[in-house]
Enzyme design. Sequence first.
Site, short mmCIF file in Angstrom:
data_model
loop_
_atom_site.label_atom_id
_atom_site.label_comp_id
_atom_site.label_asym_id
_atom_site.label_seq_id
_atom_site.Cartn_x
_atom_site.Cartn_y
_atom_site.Cartn_z
N CYS A 1 28.26 -1.49 -11.38
CA CYS A 1 28.62 -2.45 -10.92
C CYS A 1 29.42 -4.31 -11.66
O CYS A 1 30.24 -3.63 -12.73
CB CYS A 1 28.05 -2.53 -9.93
SG CYS A 1 28.88 -4.05 -8.64
N THR B 1 -15.49 0.77 2.87
CA THR B 1 -14.81 0.92 4.22
C THR B 1 -14.82 -0.25 4.65
O THR B 1 -13.71 -0.59 5.92
CB THR B 1 -15.54 1.91 5.51
OG1 THR B 1 -16.60 1.35 5.62
CG2 THR B 1 -15.50 3.69 4.73
N ASP C 1 12.66 -0.09 1.61
CA ASP C 1 12.26 1.75 2.63
C ASP C 1 13.46 2.49 3.09
O ASP C 1 13.71 3.19 3.27
CB ASP C 1 10.66 0.97 3.64
CG ASP C 1 10.32 0.55 2.24
OD1 ASP C 1 9.65 0.81 1.85
OD2 ASP C 1 9.57 -0.41 3.26
N ILE D 1 6.09 4.47 2.07
CA ILE D 1 6.56 6.07 1.59
C ILE D 1 5.41 6.94 2.60
O ILE D 1 5.96 8.35 2.54
CB ILE D 1 5.59 6.35 0.20
CG1 ILE D 1 6.60 5.34 -1.12
CG2 ILE D 1 5.29 7.62 -0.33
CD1 ILE D 1 7.82 5.94 -1.36
N LEU E 1 0.52 -0.95 0.31
CA LEU E 1 0.18 0.24 0.26
C LEU E 1 0.81 1.07 -0.13
O LEU E 1 0.18 2.51 -0.43
CB LEU E 1 -0.74 0.24 1.26
CG LEU E 1 -2.02 -0.95 1.34
CD1 LEU E 1 -2.56 -0.41 2.43
CD2 LEU E 1 -2.95 -0.53 0.04
N GLY E 2 2.42 1.28 0.18
CA GLY E 2 2.66 2.73 0.39
C GLY E 2 3.40 3.08 1.75
O GLY E 2 3.49 4.41 2.35
N ILE F 1 1.05 -13.50 11.39
CA ILE F 1 2.10 -14.47 12.47
C ILE F 1 3.50 -13.42 12.30
O ILE F 1 3.53 -13.40 13.53
CB ILE F 1 2.25 -15.67 12.11
CG1 ILE F 1 0.90 -16.30 12.34
CG2 ILE F 1 2.54 -16.69 12.85
CD1 ILE F 1 1.40 -17.93 11.97
N GLU F 2 4.42 -13.32 10.86
CA GLU F 2 5.61 -13.42 11.40
C GLU F 2 5.92 -12.07 12.30
O GLU F 2 6.89 -11.55 13.25
CB GLU F 2 6.02 -12.73 10.33
CG GLU F 2 6.47 -14.16 9.28
CD GLU F 2 5.34 -14.75 8.61
OE1 GLU F 2 5.27 -15.22 7.69
OE2 GLU F 2 4.03 -13.89 8.74
N GLN G 1 -12.55 -1.32 8.82
CA GLN G 1 -12.93 -1.44 9.44
C GLN G 1 -12.46 -2.77 10.26
O GLN G 1 -11.97 -2.89 11.39
CB GLN G 1 -14.26 -1.70 9.19
CG GLN G 1 -15.81 -0.41 9.06
CD GLN G 1 -16.84 -0.70 8.46
OE1 GLN G 1 -17.27 -1.44 9.74
NE2 GLN G 1 -16.90 0.50 8.41
N HIS H 1 27.30 2.12 -6.25
CA HIS H 1 26.62 1.67 -6.90
C HIS H 1 26.22 3.36 -6.75
O HIS H 1 25.53 3.81 -5.41
CB HIS H 1 25.71 1.64 -5.99
CG HIS H 1 25.35 -0.14 -6.49
ND1 HIS H 1 24.55 -0.57 -7.39
CD2 HIS H 1 26.37 -0.96 -6.24
CE1 HIS H 1 24.69 -2.03 -7.59
NE2 HIS H 1 26.40 -2.51 -7.03
N GLU I 1 23.90 4.91 -7.54
CA GLU I 1 22.06 5.58 -7.15
C GLU I 1 21.34 5.29 -5.78
O GLU I 1 20.86 5.86 -5.37
CB GLU I 1 21.79 4.66 -7.54
CG GLU I 1 21.47 2.98 -7.09
CD GLU I 1 22.35 2.19 -8.38
OE1 GLU I 1 22.17 1.43 -7.83
OE2 GLU I 1 23.62 2.61 -8.72
#
Length: 533
Positions: free
Chosen positions: A378, A187, A71, A19, A15-16, A147-148, A191, A505, A507
């Site tokens: 690389c 919704t 992330d 971000i 879902l993000g 569970i994790e 919920q 790298h 980036e």
Amino acid sequence: MTKFIFVTGGVVSGLGKGITSASIGMLFKARGFRTTNIKIDPYLNYDAGTMNPYQHGEVFVLDDGGEVDLDLGNYERFLDTSLSFDHNITTGKVYSAVIEKERKGEYLGATVQVIPHITNEIKERIRRIARDYDVVVVEIGGTVGDIESMPFLEAARQMQIEEGRENVAFVHVTYVPRLRVVGEQKTKPTQHSVKELRSLGIQPDAIVARSEDPLEDSARRKISLFTNVPEEAVISAYDVEDTYEVPLMLEKEGLPAYLARRLGLPEREPDLEAWREMVEKYKSLTDTVEIAIVGKYVKLADSYLSIKEALKHSSVANDVKVKIRWIEAEDVERQGVKLLEGVDGIIVPGGFGARGTEGKMMAIRYARENNIPFLGICFGFQLTVVEFARNVLGLEGAHSTEIDPQTPYPVVDLMPEQRDLDRLGGTMRLGAYPVHIKPNTLARRLYGREIVYERHRHRWEVNPDYVEKFEEAGLVFSGIAGDDERRMEILELPGHSYFIATQFHPEFKSRPMRPAPVFRGLVEAAKKKKYGS
């Protein structure tokens, strides 16, 4: 007193949350608070280093050599900061530490259990990071109900009791779908997700409702009613073209101001002027260039997320939008270089293994012979050396010993310190190392200084026994490792429109306001190729 904001996710994955968490952190930093982000990954892997990019996206590398979840790359870009390996907490790390302590007798014969030993270890790791900050945003990976993630949610619940409710807030990210049949936003999934979270002892303070379009007032009211969250704290987070718009959306919706009040923080106006200008400039760009990324993981774009972002940063810097043409390296082997026709630039990124190597080298040769701006990263750097050895030096059968251990010309070879290792995880040359850049070179013009620190992730290197042959044929090694002058870091080809490759790298250190120099140069050259000077 440090304030903690835990970000959880419900309904579905992807879902993000990353971000959202990065945006919350950035908005508090923009208010002048010392802010950092932590990512919790509930998988049993110790780190992300050995994970398949198709399963988990790119492996992001930190200055200290940590191989972490992508992330953390978002956190670094949004907050313009550098994080540490400790900012990524995994189940593997936590259980390893607890078992090690048990073996040392640190628990004094106690029966070691998830509660309190695992949860205490989790809390200790969060607090260790939090000591130097006013606000700590902690993203708990996975979806509520997995569970994790149970021990991490329990640790977060306990922290609210121990730190005080006035110092801990919970933000829950959910999904609000729109059913075409009835034409309204639903919704009920939100919920039920909040009901699941509350069953674990956590009442969210705010809900970030992800949806395709803005949240309707009726849906907002219903979510508020059934989740016990104030309407002002039900935040509409709809799809946008550019993820860098998300902080501005959350600011407009009032999320950071609400969280600041909830946590008793002083009201401050955020400094978002430069960020807003960057977002508006990117949205207004009309000129475009097309750059091909020729790789082996292109079916999942997140495998090259930091490269995508670095190109976006360079778009803004060069007043031209970059369109990416994703090309599977094996398709080049089957269909030829016609797949590259019409592009304004080519990138061959990093990777491991034999699959697609010939296709990558075909792309490198096409760029070299047709004066197309090129950047190798690389493994792309190493294959640039192999391609040059074969097609310019005439060393038939030249290769990297990673791919062909019996090659007659091992122009790329395993680093000496890597030869006696018996495990894969965490054993590469990892993290930031100094690179010395020679004067009067393209690299020196791009970076503007002699010594730079860039992030690495590799086991193989250019064989120093062949360097003299390459240079005699016109290839220039313009960057050399600061820790070993026999280790080549940057190569370039004089007389070409733009032909450069790096062992590191670049980036991973690119930022929205400070693009990585070699990416900025690539986009500049691509623009010049298409539109002229």
